[in-house]
Design an enzyme around this catalytic site. Structure first.
Site, PDB file in Angstrom:
ATOM      1  N   ASP A 172      11.319   3.839  12.450  1.00  0.00           N
ATOM      2  CA  ASP A 172      12.165   2.816  13.076  1.00  0.00           C
ATOM      3  C   ASP A 172      13.506   2.583  12.370  1.00  0.00           C
ATOM      4  O   ASP A 172      14.568   2.800  12.936  1.00  0.00           O
ATOM      5  CB  ASP A 172      11.396   1.502  13.292  1.00  0.00           C
ATOM      6  CG  ASP A 172      10.562   1.068  12.091  1.00  0.00           C
ATOM      7  OD1 ASP A 172      10.682   1.699  11.020  1.00  0.00           O
ATOM      8  OD2 ASP A 172       9.812   0.089  12.210  1.00  0.00           O
ATOM      9  N   ASP A 231       1.667   5.031   1.612  1.00  0.00           N
ATOM     10  CA  ASP A 231       1.424   5.977   2.706  1.00  0.00           C
ATOM     11  C   ASP A 231       1.967   7.336   2.307  1.00  0.00           C
ATOM     12  O   ASP A 231       3.008   7.434   1.662  1.00  0.00           O
ATOM     13  CB  ASP A 231       2.136   5.512   3.984  1.00  0.00           C
ATOM     14  CG  ASP A 231       1.624   4.161   4.460  1.00  0.00           C
ATOM     15  OD1 ASP A 231       0.409   3.926   4.354  1.00  0.00           O
ATOM     16  OD2 ASP A 231       2.440   3.335   4.906  1.00  0.00           O
ATOM     17  N   ASP A 266       0.860  -1.194   0.000  1.00  0.00           N
ATOM     18  CA  ASP A 266       0.000   0.000   0.000  1.00  0.00           C
ATOM     19  C   ASP A 266       0.890   1.236   0.000  1.00  0.00           C
ATOM     20  O   ASP A 266       2.112   1.126   0.127  1.00  0.00           O
ATOM     21  CB  ASP A 266      -0.919   0.004   1.227  1.00  0.00           C
ATOM     22  CG  ASP A 266      -0.170  -0.401   2.475  1.00  0.00           C
ATOM     23  OD1 ASP A 266       0.993   0.000   2.630  1.00  0.00           O
ATOM     24  OD2 ASP A 266      -0.760  -1.118   3.316  1.00  0.00           O
TER      25      ASP A 266
HETATM   26  P1  ATP Z   1       4.639  -3.031   5.342  1.00  0.00           P
HETATM   27  O1  ATP Z   1       3.588  -2.065   4.891  1.00  0.00           O
HETATM   28  O2  ATP Z   1       5.299  -3.793   4.288  1.00  0.00           O
HETATM   29  O3  ATP Z   1       4.148  -3.870   6.467  1.00  0.00           O
HETATM   30  P2  ATP Z   1       5.831  -0.695   6.440  1.00  0.00           P
HETATM   31  O4  ATP Z   1       7.245  -0.384   6.822  1.00  0.00           O
HETATM   32  O5  ATP Z   1       5.176   0.176   5.431  1.00  0.00           O
HETATM   33  O6  ATP Z   1       5.832  -2.211   5.991  1.00  0.00           O
HETATM   34  P3  ATP Z   1       3.716   0.116   8.156  1.00  0.00           P
HETATM   35  O7  ATP Z   1       3.227  -0.536   9.409  1.00  0.00           O
HETATM   36  O8  ATP Z   1       2.824   0.290   7.000  1.00  0.00           O
HETATM   37  O9  ATP Z   1       4.986  -0.749   7.748  1.00  0.00           O
HETATM   38  O10 ATP Z   1       4.330   1.497   8.597  1.00  0.00           O
HETATM   39  C1  ATP Z   1       4.603   2.544   7.704  1.00  0.00           C
HETATM   40  C2  ATP Z   1       5.839   3.316   8.170  1.00  0.00           C
HETATM   41  O11 ATP Z   1       5.609   3.835   9.482  1.00  0.00           O
HETATM   42  C3  ATP Z   1       7.097   2.486   8.299  1.00  0.00           C
HETATM   43  O12 ATP Z   1       7.778   2.372   7.088  1.00  0.00           O
HETATM   44  C4  ATP Z   1       7.878   3.265   9.313  1.00  0.00           C
HETATM   45  O13 ATP Z   1       8.491   4.391   8.730  1.00  0.00           O
HETATM   46  C5  ATP Z   1       6.802   3.764  10.252  1.00  0.00           C
HETATM   47  N1  ATP Z   1       6.570   2.818  11.357  1.00  0.00           N
HETATM   48  C6  ATP Z   1       5.691   1.792  11.396  1.00  0.00           C
HETATM   49  N2  ATP Z   1       5.755   1.140  12.562  1.00  0.00           N
HETATM   50  C7  ATP Z   1       6.674   1.757  13.301  1.00  0.00           C
HETATM   51  C8  ATP Z   1       7.184   1.577  14.600  1.00  0.00           C
HETATM   52  N3  ATP Z   1       6.745   0.581  15.384  1.00  0.00           N
HETATM   53  N4  ATP Z   1       8.135   2.432  15.042  1.00  0.00           N
HETATM   54  C9  ATP Z   1       8.569   3.442  14.264  1.00  0.00           C
HETATM   55  N5  ATP Z   1       8.147   3.665  13.024  1.00  0.00           N
HETATM   56  C10 ATP Z   1       7.205   2.850  12.535  1.00  0.00           C
HETATM   57 MG    MG Z   2       3.039   0.134   4.775  1.00  0.00          MG
END
Ligand code: ATP
Ligand code: MG
Length: 455
Positions: free
Chosen positions: A155, A74, A72
């Site tokens: 993170d 963001d 997705d």
């Molecule tokens: P995916 O969508 O593939 O699961 P993602 O990295 O996009 O991976 P999301 O949960 O969609 O994960 O989070 C979007 C963004 O928000 C991450 O890329 C990161 O920058 C931030 N983020 C998410 N969770 C955390 C966390 N626990 N601590 C700090 N930053 C976070």
């Molecule tokens: Mg994501």
């Protein structure tokens, strides 16, 4: 310490490199704006036209740079949720603790987040300790901030990349592009502090490393084993969401193996060690996770109920068999074993009630596959979860738990015509009919009815 001292003497700005990000042009990073979904590009463009900063951020930029298809998109912006909402007719603010805006663009939903600010990490911003619990876990994260602050509270460095589709530039505060090229998953800031703030980051490290094929930087990997227990302090509903992501990321087998290597499985799948020690447990779990990974690759849906049913099955067997062998009736003791296993698991992960129902349906069907006579086989076919139960049976066959012949029989029965089905039914086991008659007679004696009434 020294850096902190210098930064205090010189004033934060001069020494804080994070305030001056690298601007990486398209000829260096190679990401094309056409790779961003149409709805997401439109969202960013509309926000920019309204005078706000807006970027694609996080997993989507990371995945595209790594050659993967993002799940997705963001968007991060300096507009407040209320301002974002005013830019889009089809949008709504969700979340109370930290508001985000869902913008609907055709069939797509784009998640728009306002830059988040500092939260008193290390006491550097006024020591805002009221925002964390006794273990240092962040309880609130709801302060708006600048883009550089937003980058610092993400993170991993590879997750803190901001892509501007209009200039095709990537804004990189923490050397994320270089880390991605070097296949390293590096934590922003001090790993121990960041894990204490949010222990789920340990699970994210394992998942992202497996999914993108990165090595966890030793500084981020080292503290995991000693800090794994902090997962006990995370709400079970959050752990469940994260585990589901981990198991459906397309690399479930690698992730679960890695969780175990890092000692993280105790906090999420407390029975995993015992399950894998069962004679056929390991083979069954490996087959199930491989099948899940294959389905993800083929773009097929994954049923969480099926997934957890496979992960926990050998614990059910281990609990059920002693009861059965001790003379307890088979089916009630299976239900007892199922409840016990789900109860232990629920202390760690909040498996939703609906999914727990699916899991139980799949398990409860298993003994019924042994009944291949008369109406019973038809009854099994008509069960709501028949297909899931049947797939589960085939995994049990493949792992050597159930005879091949039983799996083959059901495959044939499932695909056969009505006449062929009738011909396949096994004669009722000798004594079965007699037993059934006797049971019926006893029941009717209890209620004072004629056993043959209505026959
Ligand atoms: P995916 O969508 O593939 O699961 P993602 O990295 O996009 O991976 P999301 O949960 O969609 O994960 O989070 C979007 C963004 O928000 C991450 O890329 C990161 O920058 C931030 N983020 C998410 N969770 C955390 C966390 N626990 N601590 C700090 N930053 C976070
Ligand atoms: Mg994501």
């Amino acid at each position: 310490m020294i850096r902190k001292f210098i930064s205090r003497v010189l004033g934060r700005k001069g020494s804080d490199k994070r305030d001056e990000p690298a601007l990486i042009a398209v000829d260096q990073h190679g990401l094309q704006r056409e790779q961003i979904s149409r709805g997401c590009r439109q969202t960013v463009e509309d926000l920019q036209q309204n005078g706000y900063q807006a970027y694609i951020v996080g997993g989507a930029v990371r995945d595209l740079l790594a050659g993967l298809t993002p799940k997705d998109f963001d968007v991060a912006t300096n507009a407040t949720p209320e301002q974002v909402r005013r830019c889009f007719r089809r949008s709504r603010i969700i979340g109370r603790r930290f508001q985000i805006v869902h913008v609907n663009m055709g069939a797509e939903t784009i998640e728009v987040t306002t830059f988040r600010g500092h939260h008193g990490e290390d006491g550097a911003h006024g020591g805002n300790t009221a925002q964390t619990d006794a273990q240092g876990r962040l309880l609130r994260d709801n302060v708006f901030g600048s883009q550089s602050e937003d980058a610092a509270r993400r993170d991993f460095t590879v997750n803190a990349l901001y892509y501007d589709p209009s200039s095709e530039t990537i804004i990189d505060y923490h050397h994320g592009v270089a880390d991605l090229q070097q296949k390293t998953l590096r934590m922003i800031g001090d790993p121990k502090t960041r894990y204490r703030e949010d222990p789920v980051r340990m699970l994210r490290a394992v998942r992202l490393a497996a999914k993108i094929g990165l090595a966890i930087d030793p500084a981020a990997r080292r503290p995991i084993r000693e800090m794994a227990d902090l997962l006990d302090n995370v709400p079970p509903s959050r752990l469940f969401d994260e585990m589901l992501k981990l198991l459906t990321c397309g690399h479930a087998l690698r992730c679960v193996t890695r969780l175990r290597e890092e000692g993280l499985h105790n906090g999420v799948l407390p029975m995993l060690d015992v399950i894998l020690e069962q004679p056929r447990g390991e083979r069954f779990v490996v087959l199930a996770l491989e099948a899940t990974d294959r389905r993800v690759e083929e773009g097929k849906p994954i049923s969480p109920g099926f997934l957890f049913a496979t992960l926990l099955w050998h614990q059910v067997l281990a609990t059920w068999e002693p009861l059965k062998n001790g003379g307890e009736p088979a089916i009630p003791s299976l239900f007892l074993a199922m409840d016990k296993v789900l109860h232990v698991q629920a202390e760690k992960l909040a498996i939703t009630r609906r999914i727990a129902g699916d899991i139980k349906d799949i398990w409860a069907l298993q003994p019924r596959f042994e009944q291949r006579s008369g109406k019973r086989a038809y009854g099994v076919l008509q069960q709501l979860r028949f297909k899931a139960g049947y797939d589960f049976l085939l995994l049990r066959v493949e792992s050597g738990e159930v005879e091949q012949e039983i799996g083959d029989w059901w495959t044939e029965f499932l695909h056969a015509s009505d006449e062929a089905r009738a011909a396949m039914l096994l004669p009722a086991a000798p004594g079965m009919a007699k037993k059934r008659r006797r049971r019926r007679r006893r029941a009717s004696e209890d209620t004072g009815q004629n056993p043959n009434a209505g026959e």
